[in-house]
Design a protein around this motif. Structure first.
Motif, mmCIF file in Angstrom:
data_model
loop_
_atom_site.group_PDB
_atom_site.id
_atom_site.type_symbol
_atom_site.label_atom_id
_atom_site.label_comp_id
_atom_site.label_asym_id
_atom_site.label_seq_id
_atom_site.Cartn_x
_atom_site.Cartn_y
_atom_site.Cartn_z
ATOM 1 N N SER A 277 55.519 29.951 -24.907
ATOM 2 C CA SER A 277 55.550 31.364 -24.555
ATOM 3 C C SER A 277 55.621 32.250 -25.795
ATOM 4 N N ASN A 278 55.034 33.420 -25.689
ATOM 5 C CA ASN A 278 55.140 34.423 -26.758
ATOM 6 C C ASN A 278 56.256 35.422 -26.474
ATOM 7 N N ASP A 279 56.972 35.219 -25.403
ATOM 8 C CA ASP A 279 58.068 36.108 -25.030
ATOM 9 C C ASP A 279 59.187 35.999 -26.071
ATOM 10 N N GLU A 280 59.651 37.141 -26.557
ATOM 11 C CA GLU A 280 60.710 37.135 -27.576
ATOM 12 C C GLU A 280 62.001 36.489 -27.079
ATOM 13 N N ASP A 281 62.214 36.505 -25.761
ATOM 14 C CA ASP A 281 63.428 35.917 -25.193
ATOM 15 C C ASP A 281 63.291 34.419 -24.930
ATOM 16 N N ALA A 282 62.115 33.854 -25.127
ATOM 17 C CA ALA A 282 61.881 32.447 -24.800
ATOM 18 C C ALA A 282 62.882 31.491 -25.464
ATOM 19 N N PRO A 283 63.189 31.634 -26.765
ATOM 20 C CA PRO A 283 64.149 30.694 -27.359
ATOM 21 C C PRO A 283 65.538 30.790 -26.720
ATOM 22 N N TYR A 284 65.948 32.008 -26.379
ATOM 23 C CA TYR A 284 67.261 32.192 -25.764
ATOM 24 C C TYR A 284 67.290 31.577 -24.364
ATOM 25 N N ARG A 285 66.210 31.798 -23.625
ATOM 26 C CA ARG A 285 66.119 31.220 -22.278
ATOM 27 C C ARG A 285 66.041 29.705 -22.338
ATOM 28 N N ALA A 286 65.289 29.204 -23.297
ATOM 29 C CA ALA A 286 65.177 27.752 -23.450
ATOM 30 C C ALA A 286 66.537 27.146 -23.775
ATOM 31 N N GLU A 287 67.263 27.802 -24.659
ATOM 32 C CA GLU A 287 68.576 27.264 -25.016
ATOM 33 C C GLU A 287 69.547 27.355 -23.840
ATOM 34 N N GLU A 288 69.472 28.428 -23.078
ATOM 35 C CA GLU A 288 70.306 28.561 -21.890
ATOM 36 C C GLU A 288 70.003 27.425 -20.901
ATOM 37 N N LEU A 289 68.737 27.139 -20.700
ATOM 38 C CA LEU A 289 68.341 26.052 -19.809
ATOM 39 C C LEU A 289 68.801 24.704 -20.352
ATOM 40 N N ILE B 292 61.688 20.011 -28.366
ATOM 41 C CA ILE B 292 61.072 21.187 -27.734
ATOM 42 C C ILE B 292 61.917 22.432 -28.010
ATOM 43 N N LEU B 293 63.231 22.298 -27.858
ATOM 44 C CA LEU B 293 64.117 23.439 -28.108
ATOM 45 C C LEU B 293 63.993 23.894 -29.568
ATOM 46 N N MET B 294 63.931 22.943 -30.474
ATOM 47 C CA MET B 294 63.793 23.286 -31.891
ATOM 48 C C MET B 294 62.446 23.958 -32.158
ATOM 49 N N GLN B 295 61.382 23.472 -31.540
ATOM 50 C CA GLN B 295 60.068 24.102 -31.719
ATOM 51 C C GLN B 295 60.078 25.527 -31.187
ATOM 52 N N CYS B 296 60.742 25.724 -30.069
ATOM 53 C CA CYS B 296 60.824 27.064 -29.487
ATOM 54 C C CYS B 296 61.502 28.024 -30.464
ATOM 55 N N TRP B 297 62.630 27.615 -31.022
ATOM 56 C CA TRP B 297 63.337 28.453 -31.990
ATOM 57 C C TRP B 297 62.548 28.613 -33.282
ATOM 58 N N SER B 298 61.781 27.585 -33.665
ATOM 59 C CA SER B 298 61.061 27.657 -34.943
ATOM 60 C C SER B 298 59.993 28.737 -34.933
ATOM 61 N N LYS B 299 59.523 29.123 -33.748
ATOM 62 C CA LYS B 299 58.495 30.161 -33.644
ATOM 63 C C LYS B 299 59.084 31.557 -33.460
ATOM 64 N N ALA B 300 60.390 31.640 -33.276
ATOM 65 C CA ALA B 300 61.033 32.927 -33.000
ATOM 66 C C ALA B 300 60.940 33.865 -34.198
ATOM 67 N N ASP C 29 67.537 34.630 -38.017
ATOM 68 C CA ASP C 29 68.500 33.527 -37.994
ATOM 69 C C ASP C 29 67.938 32.255 -37.361
ATOM 70 N N SER C 30 66.657 32.264 -36.993
ATOM 71 C CA SER C 30 66.109 31.099 -36.291
ATOM 72 C C SER C 30 66.146 29.800 -37.110
ATOM 73 N N PRO C 31 65.901 29.814 -38.431
ATOM 74 C CA PRO C 31 65.994 28.534 -39.149
ATOM 75 C C PRO C 31 67.399 27.933 -39.099
ATOM 76 N N GLU C 32 68.389 28.784 -39.223
ATOM 77 C CA GLU C 32 69.769 28.298 -39.131
ATOM 78 C C GLU C 32 70.055 27.764 -37.728
ATOM 79 N N ARG C 33 69.480 28.416 -36.714
ATOM 80 C CA ARG C 33 69.661 27.968 -35.331
ATOM 81 C C ARG C 33 69.010 26.598 -35.138
ATOM 82 N N VAL C 34 67.816 26.423 -35.691
ATOM 83 C CA VAL C 34 67.125 25.134 -35.585
ATOM 84 C C VAL C 34 67.941 24.047 -36.290
ATOM 85 N N GLU C 35 68.482 24.373 -37.447
ATOM 86 C CA GLU C 35 69.310 23.391 -38.156
ATOM 87 C C GLU C 35 70.589 23.069 -37.390
ATOM 88 N N GLN C 36 71.170 24.056 -36.702
ATOM 89 C CA GLN C 36 72.355 23.804 -35.878
ATOM 90 C C GLN C 36 72.016 22.839 -34.730
#
Length: 186
Positions: A24-36, A54-62, A66-73
């Motif tokens: 998804s190109n939705d800006e909220d997609a990484p947050y929704r993916a992480e919530e799921l 998949i979750l890491m890929q979603c955040w990597s496109k955000a 802070d997305s790189p730090e989120r992916v590393e977390q």
């Protein structure tokens, strides 16, 4: 009439939805993916390495600084999970996140972080961390699209690893290398 048993989602069902968020190109997609993802875990469903990836890929496109730090977390969480182990797909997602930060936020340190991670990968003894064609393409395009100088030097630094891991660039990638060399030699 008999009722059918209730169908419960499994890890494959969750991964399918997570995959949709990652495309998804939705800006909220990484947050929704992480919530799921968190919901899946609360339901007692064990994530697979694919789920984490998949979750890491979603955040990597955000487009979040802070997305790189989120992916590393997420990678650290994955390392703490005895059921899974980070593989090259996960590490490539981290590379992608750092390159995106470098490009989107003109962050030279993000580019340096990506380059250091790549050095760790190419010197790793683990066969599950050997760079793939996707890893090399992430590196090539990440460097090419970065807003900082040193592109020729950084692209040339990939050549020994490309030979070591027998990566052959596509004609388009080879052309990009040649164009950079020609421009940088002027």
């Amino acid at each position: 009439m008999e009722s059918s048993p209730q169908i419960s989602p499994d890890v494959i069902s969750y991964n399918s939805v997570l995959s949709g968020y990652s495309k998804s190109n939705d800006e909220d997609a990484p947050y929704r993916a992480e919530e799921l993802f968190r919901h899946m875990k609360r339901q007692g469903i064990t994530p697979t390495d694919y789920s984490y990836g998949i979750l890491m890929q979603c955040w990597s496109k955000a487009k979040d600084p802070d997305s790189p730090e989120r992916v590393e977390q997420i990678m650290r969480e994955m390392r703490d999970d005895p059921q899974v182990e980070p593989n090259i797909v996960c590490h490539t997602a981290v590379l992608h996140a750092w390159f995106n930060k470098a490009r989107n936020f003109h962050d030279r340190m993000a580019l340096d972080r990506a380059m250091r991670l790549f050095q760790q990968l190419i010197t790793s003894k683990s066969t599950s961390l050997q760079p793939t064609a996707t890893t090399f393409r992430t590196m090539i395009y990440g460097i090419a699209r970065s807003p900082v100088g040193r592109k020729k030097e950084l692209l040339e630094s990939l050549v020994p690893a490309m030979k070591k891991f027998r990566f052959r660039p596509s004609p388009q990638e080879e052309s990009m290398f040649q164009r950079f060399a020609a421009v940088m030699d002027l």
